[in-house]
Scaffold this motif. Structure first.
Motif, mmCIF file in Angstrom:
data_model
loop_
_atom_site.group_PDB
_atom_site.id
_atom_site.type_symbol
_atom_site.label_atom_id
_atom_site.label_comp_id
_atom_site.label_asym_id
_atom_site.label_seq_id
_atom_site.Cartn_x
_atom_site.Cartn_y
_atom_site.Cartn_z
ATOM 1 N N UNK A 45 0.690 -1.244 -0.099
ATOM 2 C CA UNK A 45 -0.067 -0.288 0.166
ATOM 3 C C UNK A 45 0.848 1.131 0.046
ATOM 4 N N UNK A 46 1.889 1.393 0.828
ATOM 5 C CA UNK A 46 2.682 2.569 0.929
ATOM 6 C C UNK A 46 3.450 2.684 -0.285
ATOM 7 N N UNK A 47 4.154 1.607 -0.838
ATOM 8 C CA UNK A 47 5.024 1.891 -2.102
ATOM 9 C C UNK A 47 4.021 2.294 -3.252
ATOM 10 N N UNK A 48 2.842 1.791 -3.461
ATOM 11 C CA UNK A 48 1.797 2.036 -4.421
ATOM 12 C C UNK A 48 1.226 3.410 -4.252
ATOM 13 N N UNK A 49 1.133 3.999 -3.121
ATOM 14 C CA UNK A 49 0.746 5.345 -2.729
ATOM 15 C C UNK A 49 1.807 6.455 -3.350
ATOM 16 N N UNK A 50 3.075 6.054 -2.975
ATOM 17 C CA UNK A 50 4.024 6.768 -3.221
ATOM 18 C C UNK A 50 4.343 7.017 -4.834
ATOM 19 N N UNK A 51 4.184 5.885 -5.429
ATOM 20 C CA UNK A 51 4.446 5.897 -6.970
ATOM 21 C C UNK A 51 3.033 6.436 -7.561
ATOM 22 N N UNK A 52 1.880 6.333 -7.223
ATOM 23 C CA UNK A 52 0.718 7.008 -7.469
ATOM 24 C C UNK A 52 0.727 8.621 -7.333
ATOM 25 N N UNK A 53 1.350 8.873 -6.044
ATOM 26 C CA UNK A 53 1.569 10.421 -5.800
ATOM 27 C C UNK A 53 2.501 10.922 -6.949
ATOM 28 N N UNK A 54 3.586 10.273 -7.041
ATOM 29 C CA UNK A 54 4.769 10.583 -8.001
ATOM 30 C C UNK A 54 4.140 10.939 -9.348
ATOM 31 N N UNK A 55 3.241 10.138 -9.860
ATOM 32 C CA UNK A 55 2.694 10.010 -11.087
ATOM 33 C C UNK A 55 1.613 11.420 -11.409
#
Length: 85
Positions: A45-55
């Protein structure tokens, strides 16, 4: 600058200090197998949220699409060459 205005400006640092203080008082919440399930939340969840926010912060211009296409082709070719037998 008033105290309330200063707190609104420095909300992120205040949040970090608050989370660290809570973690210091109750470390059992974040332990492996605890209520937060860090083996799942951090891994996925945390890794996905970081990549989504960066995108979300990427610019969407035509010049950037060429750079994106180039990096996609390079990554795809590099990935394929790493796994080629």
């Amino acid at each position: 600058m008033g105290l309330l205005e200063r707190l609104r400006k420095e909300w992120f640092i205040l949040g970090i200090v608050l989370v660290i203080a809570v973690a210091r008082l109750e470390p059992a919440v974040g332990v492996k197998g605890g209520p937060l399930k860090p083996e799942i939340t951090i891994t996925y969840i945390a890794v996905s949220a970081i990549f989504f926010n960066s995108g979300l912060s990427l610019k969407t211009e035509l010049a950037d699409s060429r750079l994106h296409a180039t990096s996609c082709v390079f990554c795809c070719d590099f990935n394929q060459s790493c796994w080629w037998k």
